[in-house]
Design a protein around this motif. Structure first.
Motif, PDB file in Angstrom:
ATOM      1  N   ALA A 100     -39.318  36.168 -72.729  1.00 30.66           N
ATOM      2  CA  ALA A 100     -39.257  34.640 -72.107  1.00 30.66           C
ATOM      3  C   ALA A 100     -38.931  34.157 -70.668  1.00 30.66           C
ATOM      4  O   ALA A 100     -40.130  33.637 -70.691  1.00 30.66           O
ATOM      5  CB  ALA A 100     -38.050  34.491 -72.949  1.00 30.66           C
ATOM      6  N   LEU A 101     -38.723  35.361 -70.213  1.00 27.16           N
ATOM      7  CA  LEU A 101     -38.493  35.064 -67.996  1.00 27.16           C
ATOM      8  C   LEU A 101     -40.055  35.235 -67.864  1.00 27.16           C
ATOM      9  O   LEU A 101     -40.387  34.720 -67.306  1.00 27.16           O
ATOM     10  CB  LEU A 101     -37.224  35.420 -68.359  1.00 27.16           C
ATOM     11  N   ASN A 102     -39.773  36.307 -68.564  1.00 29.63           N
ATOM     12  CA  ASN A 102     -41.224  37.286 -68.007  1.00 29.63           C
ATOM     13  C   ASN A 102     -42.563  36.111 -68.262  1.00 29.63           C
ATOM     14  O   ASN A 102     -43.670  35.713 -67.751  1.00 29.63           O
ATOM     15  CB  ASN A 102     -41.947  38.459 -68.382  1.00 29.63           C
ATOM     16  N   ASP A 103     -42.862  35.823 -69.702  1.00 28.46           N
ATOM     17  CA  ASP A 103     -43.646  34.489 -69.946  1.00 28.46           C
ATOM     18  C   ASP A 103     -43.666  33.500 -69.061  1.00 28.46           C
ATOM     19  O   ASP A 103     -44.436  32.710 -69.273  1.00 28.46           O
ATOM     20  CB  ASP A 103     -43.114  34.391 -71.312  1.00 28.46           C
ATOM     21  N   LYS A 104     -41.901  32.677 -69.249  1.00 23.27           N
ATOM     22  CA  LYS A 104     -41.641  31.973 -68.161  1.00 23.27           C
ATOM     23  C   LYS A 104     -42.643  31.697 -66.655  1.00 23.27           C
ATOM     24  O   LYS A 104     -43.525  30.971 -66.095  1.00 23.27           O
ATOM     25  CB  LYS A 104     -40.543  31.436 -67.972  1.00 23.27           C
ATOM     26  N   GLN A 105     -42.344  33.383 -66.120  1.00 24.38           N
ATOM     27  CA  GLN A 105     -43.040  33.068 -64.662  1.00 24.38           C
ATOM     28  C   GLN A 105     -44.285  33.745 -64.457  1.00 24.38           C
ATOM     29  O   GLN A 105     -44.520  33.233 -63.258  1.00 24.38           O
ATOM     30  CB  GLN A 105     -42.246  34.699 -63.902  1.00 24.38           C
ATOM     31  N   ARG A 106     -44.855  34.054 -65.507  1.00 21.66           N
ATOM     32  CA  ARG A 106     -46.276  34.379 -65.891  1.00 21.66           C
ATOM     33  C   ARG A 106     -47.364  33.126 -66.043  1.00 21.66           C
ATOM     34  O   ARG A 106     -47.685  32.960 -64.828  1.00 21.66           O
ATOM     35  CB  ARG A 106     -46.743  34.526 -67.189  1.00 21.66           C
ATOM     36  N   VAL A 107     -46.831  31.951 -66.661  1.00 22.46           N
ATOM     37  CA  VAL A 107     -47.165  30.422 -66.586  1.00 22.46           C
ATOM     38  C   VAL A 107     -47.035  30.459 -65.124  1.00 22.46           C
ATOM     39  O   VAL A 107     -48.021  29.823 -64.333  1.00 22.46           O
ATOM     40  CB  VAL A 107     -47.035  29.551 -67.161  1.00 22.46           C
ATOM     41  N   GLU A 108     -46.410  30.392 -64.358  1.00 23.89           N
ATOM     42  CA  GLU A 108     -45.658  29.764 -63.088  1.00 23.89           C
ATOM     43  C   GLU A 108     -46.792  30.716 -62.000  1.00 23.89           C
ATOM     44  O   GLU A 108     -46.940  29.687 -61.142  1.00 23.89           O
ATOM     45  CB  GLU A 108     -43.834  29.839 -62.670  1.00 23.89           C
ATOM     46  N   TYR A 109     -46.518  31.794 -62.387  1.00 25.39           N
ATOM     47  CA  TYR A 109     -47.444  32.436 -60.935  1.00 25.39           C
ATOM     48  C   TYR A 109     -48.963  32.118 -61.363  1.00 25.39           C
ATOM     49  O   TYR A 109     -49.952  31.394 -60.428  1.00 25.39           O
ATOM     50  CB  TYR A 109     -47.169  34.242 -61.749  1.00 25.39           C
ATOM     51  N   GLU A 110     -49.243  31.963 -62.314  1.00 23.17           N
ATOM     52  CA  GLU A 110     -50.678  31.610 -62.477  1.00 23.17           C
ATOM     53  C   GLU A 110     -51.359  30.247 -62.445  1.00 23.17           C
ATOM     54  O   GLU A 110     -51.498  30.232 -61.257  1.00 23.17           O
ATOM     55  CB  GLU A 110     -51.145  31.566 -64.275  1.00 23.17           C
ATOM     56  N   LYS A 111     -50.011  29.186 -61.783  1.00 23.55           N
ATOM     57  CA  LYS A 111     -50.155  27.736 -61.150  1.00 23.55           C
ATOM     58  C   LYS A 111     -49.838  27.789 -60.305  1.00 23.55           C
ATOM     59  O   LYS A 111     -50.905  27.616 -59.986  1.00 23.55           O
ATOM     60  CB  LYS A 111     -49.288  27.536 -61.395  1.00 23.55           C
ATOM     61  N   LEU A 112     -49.223  29.158 -59.261  1.00 26.55           N
ATOM     62  CA  LEU A 112     -49.914  28.920 -58.298  1.00 26.55           C
ATOM     63  C   LEU A 112     -49.842  29.825 -57.742  1.00 26.55           C
ATOM     64  O   LEU A 112     -51.265  29.585 -57.008  1.00 26.55           O
ATOM     65  CB  LEU A 112     -47.705  29.995 -57.955  1.00 26.55           C
ATOM     66  N   SER A 113     -51.367  31.229 -58.668  1.00 28.64           N
ATOM     67  CA  SER A 113     -52.110  31.391 -57.845  1.00 28.64           C
ATOM     68  C   SER A 113     -53.231  30.509 -57.588  1.00 28.64           C
ATOM     69  O   SER A 113     -54.294  30.015 -56.977  1.00 28.64           O
ATOM     70  CB  SER A 113     -52.692  32.465 -58.462  1.00 28.64           C
ATOM     71  N   GLN A 114     -53.794  29.626 -58.333  1.00 25.96           N
ATOM     72  CA  GLN A 114     -54.462  29.015 -58.849  1.00 25.96           C
ATOM     73  C   GLN A 114     -54.255  28.030 -57.500  1.00 25.96           C
ATOM     74  O   GLN A 114     -55.213  27.351 -57.230  1.00 25.96           O
ATOM     75  CB  GLN A 114     -54.752  27.588 -60.458  1.00 25.96           C
ATOM     76  N   ALA A 115     -53.403  27.374 -57.634  1.00 35.63           N
ATOM     77  CA  ALA A 115     -52.733  26.176 -56.367  1.00 35.63           C
ATOM     78  C   ALA A 115     -52.971  26.410 -55.451  1.00 35.63           C
ATOM     79  O   ALA A 115     -53.947  26.747 -53.769  1.00 35.63           O
ATOM     80  CB  ALA A 115     -51.619  25.862 -56.439  1.00 35.63           C
TER      81      ALA A 115
END
Length: 392
Positions: free
Chosen positions: A336-351
Motif C-alpha cells: 500500500a505504501l509503495n502504491d501510494k509513494q508511486r502515485v506521489e512520485y509520478e505526480k512529483l516527476s510530472q511537476a
C-alpha cells in the motif's frame, strides 16, 4: 599342811595359819617395813611397764598413703585418658618415629607407649594394689608384734600381781593379828605406858591399813592394765584378721575388679561402636531409599514431560502464526505504501518536468540570453577564478 598352788609364795597349815612366806612380811616393831611393804613388787611392775611402754611406741610399719587409695579409685579416669590418647591423631612423621623406635627395641620408649594403653593402665593399677598390700603386710607384722608384746607384758606382770595380791592378803592377816594384840592390851590395867603403847600400836595399825588400801588400789590398777592389754590383744587379733583377709582375698578381688572394669570399658566401647554403626547403616539405608524415591519421581516426571512438550510446540506454532501474520500485514502495508509513494512520485516527476520546461522557456525569452551566451564563449577561453566559500 597345804601349799598355795597359785603363787607358791605362802605355806598354810590345815587351820589356815601361815607357817612360811617367801617374801618379807611386815614387822610392826620396825615401822619402816609398814611403809615399804610390797614396794619391791611395785617397783618390779613399774619397771616392766616403763620398759614395754618404750617398745610400744616404736614401729617401723608402712602406712597406706591416701594417694594410693585415690589412685585405685580413679581407674575410670585413667582409662578415659588412655582412650583420649588412642583417639588423638598424630602427624605422619611422629607416627613413623614411634614405629621406628618400637622396632629398634628401645625399652624405655616401649614402656612409655605401653603405659598409655588399657594394659599399661591396668598394670599400674595392680602395682598400686601391691604397694598397698606391702603396707598391709608391714602393718600385719606390726600388729602381731604388738600382740606378742602385750602377751609378754601380761606374762611378766601376772606373777608380780599374784605376789602383790598374796602379800596384801598376808598383810591383812598380820594386821588382824596385830589388832588382836592391841585388844589384849586394852584388857590390861590402863596405865599411862599401856595407854601410850595402845595409841602407838593403833597408829601403826591405821598406817598399815592405809598402806594396804593403797596397795589394793594399785593392785586393781594393775589388773585393769592387764585387762586393757588383753582388750588390745583382741583388737589386734581383729586387725590381723582383716589384714589377712585383705592379703588373701581383698587384693585378688580388687585386681579382678580392675580387670572387670577394663572388660566393661572394652564392652562399652564396642557397644558404642556398634550403636554408631547401626545408626550409620540405618541412615545410609534411609538416604538410599530417599534417593531411590527421588530418582523414581524424576524418572516418572521425565517420562511424562520428557522431550519437546506439546506446550512448547503450541508456543512455537503461536509464535510462527504471529510472525506470519506480521509478515503478511507488513507486506500488505508495504505494498500500500509503495502504491501510494508511486502515485506521489509520478505526480512529483510530472511537476518537475513541467517546471523544467517553464524555466527553459523563460530563459530563452530573456534579454540576457545572448549576453550569457557570448560571455560563456569568451570565458571558456580563460580560466575562471573563483573565490572559495567560507573565506580564504
Amino acid at each position: 599342811m597345804e601349799e598355795n598352788k597359785e603363787t607358791n609364795l605362802t605355806v598354810y597349815n590345815e587351820k589356815g595359819e601361815i607357817i612360811n612366806c617367801n617374801f618379807e612380811r611386815v614387822d610392826f616393831s620396825n615401822p619402816p617395813t609398814l611403809l615399804n611393804y610390797c614396794n619391791d613388787v611395785k617397783d618390779s611392775v613399774t619397771g616392766v611397764l616403763e620398759k614395754t611402754a618404750e617398745l610400744s611406741v616404736e614401729t617401723n610399719e608402712l602406712s597406706i598413703k591416701q594417694d594410693l587409695l585415690n589412685k585405685i579409685q580413679t581407674l575410670d579416669k585413667s582409662l578415659d585418658e588412655s582412650e583420649e590418647l588412642k583417639n588423638k591423631k598424630q602427624l605422619p612423621v611422629v607416627k613413623n618415629v614411634k614405629n621406628f623406635l618400637s622396632k629398634m627395641g628401645i625399652e624405655k620408649f616401649k614402656e612409655d607407649e605401653e603405659s598409655k594403653t588399657y594394659k599399661g593402665r591396668f598394670k599400674e593399677y595392680c602395682q598400686y594394689i601391691e604397694e598397698i598390700s606391702t603396707a598391709v603386710e608391714s602393718q600385719k607384722q606390726g600388729s602381731i608384734n604388738n600382740y606378742n608384746l602385750r602377751q609378754a607384758i601380761i606374762e611378766e606382770m601376772i606373777p608380780y600381781i599374784k605376789q602383790l595380791e598374796e602379800m596384801i592378803k598376808v598383810g591383812y592377816i598380820d594386821k588382824e593379828t596385830f589388832d588382836r594384840q592391841i585388844e589384849e592390851l586394852k584388857k590390861l590395867e590402863q596405865t599411862i605406858d599401856v595407854q601410850h603403847e595402845i595409841q602407838f600400836k593403833e597408829q601403826l595399825s591405821q598406817t598399815f591399813n592405809n598402806k594396804l588400801t593403797s596397795l589394793n588400789n594399785v593392785l586393781t590398777l594393775y589388773k585393769e592394765q592387764v585387762q586393757s592389754y588383753r582388750m588390745q590383744q583382741a583388737t589386734e587379733m581383729e586387725i590381723v584378721m582383716q589384714q589377712e583377709s585383705w592379703l588373701s582375698d581383698g587384693e585378688k578381688i580388687l585386681k579382678a575388679q580392675g580387670s572387670v572394669k577394663i572388660f566393661n570399658r572394652d564392652q562399652k566401647n564396642k557397644l558404642g561402636e556398634l550403636v554408631a554403626l547401626n545408626t550409620a547403616a540405618n541412615k545410609a539405608i534411609q538416604e538410599n531409599a530417599h534417593d531411590l524415591a527421588e530418582n523414581a519421581t524424576s524418572a516418572i516426571d521425565l517420562s511424562l514431560n520428557g522431550g519437546i512438550t506439546l506446550e512448547t510446540v503450541q508456543v512455537v506454532e503461536s509464535c510462527l502464526r504471529k510472525g506470519a501474520e506480521v509478515f503478511k500485514n507488513g507486506r500488505a502495508q508495504k505494498q500500500a505504501l509503495n502504491d501510494k509513494q508511486r502515485v506521489e512520485y509520478e505526480k512529483l516527476s510530472q511537476a518537475l518536468d513541467s517546471y523544467n520546461q517553464e524555466w527553459q522557456q523563460v530563459l530563452s525569452e530573456s534579454q540576457f540570453a545572448d549576453v550569457i551566451s557570448k560571455d560563456s564563449h569568451t570565458k571558456s577561453l580563460k580560466p575562471i577564478k573563483r573565490n572559495r566559500l567560507g573565506g580564504k
